[in-house]
Design a protein around this motif. Structure first.
Motif, short mmCIF file in Angstrom:
data_model
loop_
_atom_site.label_atom_id
_atom_site.label_comp_id
_atom_site.label_asym_id
_atom_site.label_seq_id
_atom_site.Cartn_x
_atom_site.Cartn_y
_atom_site.Cartn_z
N PHE A 80 0.83 -1.21 0.00
CA PHE A 80 0.00 0.00 0.00
C PHE A 80 0.87 1.26 0.00
O PHE A 80 0.63 2.19 -0.77
N LEU A 81 1.89 1.27 0.88
CA LEU A 81 2.78 2.45 0.93
C LEU A 81 3.55 2.62 -0.36
O LEU A 81 3.77 3.75 -0.82
N ALA A 82 3.97 1.53 -0.98
CA ALA A 82 4.66 1.62 -2.26
C ALA A 82 3.76 2.18 -3.35
O ALA A 82 4.19 2.99 -4.17
N ARG A 83 2.49 1.79 -3.33
CA ARG A 83 1.52 2.32 -4.32
C ARG A 83 1.28 3.82 -4.11
O ARG A 83 1.02 4.54 -5.06
N LEU A 84 1.37 4.29 -2.85
CA LEU A 84 1.21 5.72 -2.61
C LEU A 84 2.33 6.52 -3.29
O LEU A 84 2.10 7.62 -3.79
N ILE A 85 3.51 5.95 -3.31
CA ILE A 85 4.67 6.66 -3.89
C ILE A 85 4.71 6.49 -5.40
O ILE A 85 4.94 7.45 -6.13
N THR A 86 4.49 5.25 -5.87
CA THR A 86 4.65 5.00 -7.29
C THR A 86 3.40 5.27 -8.11
O THR A 86 3.46 5.40 -9.32
#
Length: 87
Positions: A80-86
């Motif tokens: 989820f956190l990776a999707r927020l950035i990418t």
């Protein structure tokens, strides 16, 4: 110290760390939270409201990390956190 081959033997025999994890979650975690609450109340009783605020922010971050660790959903939170950035 348990070597890799011994760990495989223990795993094959059904020996897991599940009961230990459960005991820690049921006993140690509440004691740590109680100690944190007592310390914050003690600091607040001295009139150091800024100190309480500073420590509370760090404690909230630590409690979030603890919640992620004991929930077993760390991979989902990381994704989820990776999707927020990418995006």
């Amino acid at each position: 110290m348990v070597g890799p081959q011994q760990a495989l033997v223990l795993a094959a025999q059904g020996v897991t760390s599940g009961p230990l994890q459960s005991w820690i979650q049921d006993n140690i975690v509440p004691l740590v939270l109680l100690a944190i609450a007592i310390i914050i109340l003690w600091i607040g009783g001295r009139g150091d409201n800024a100190g309480v605020a500073r420590r509370s922010v760090g404690l909230v971050i630590g409690l979030v990390a603890l919640g992620i660790a004991v929930s077993g959903r760390a991979a989902d939170v990381g994704a989820f956190l990776a999707r927020l950035i990418t995006g």
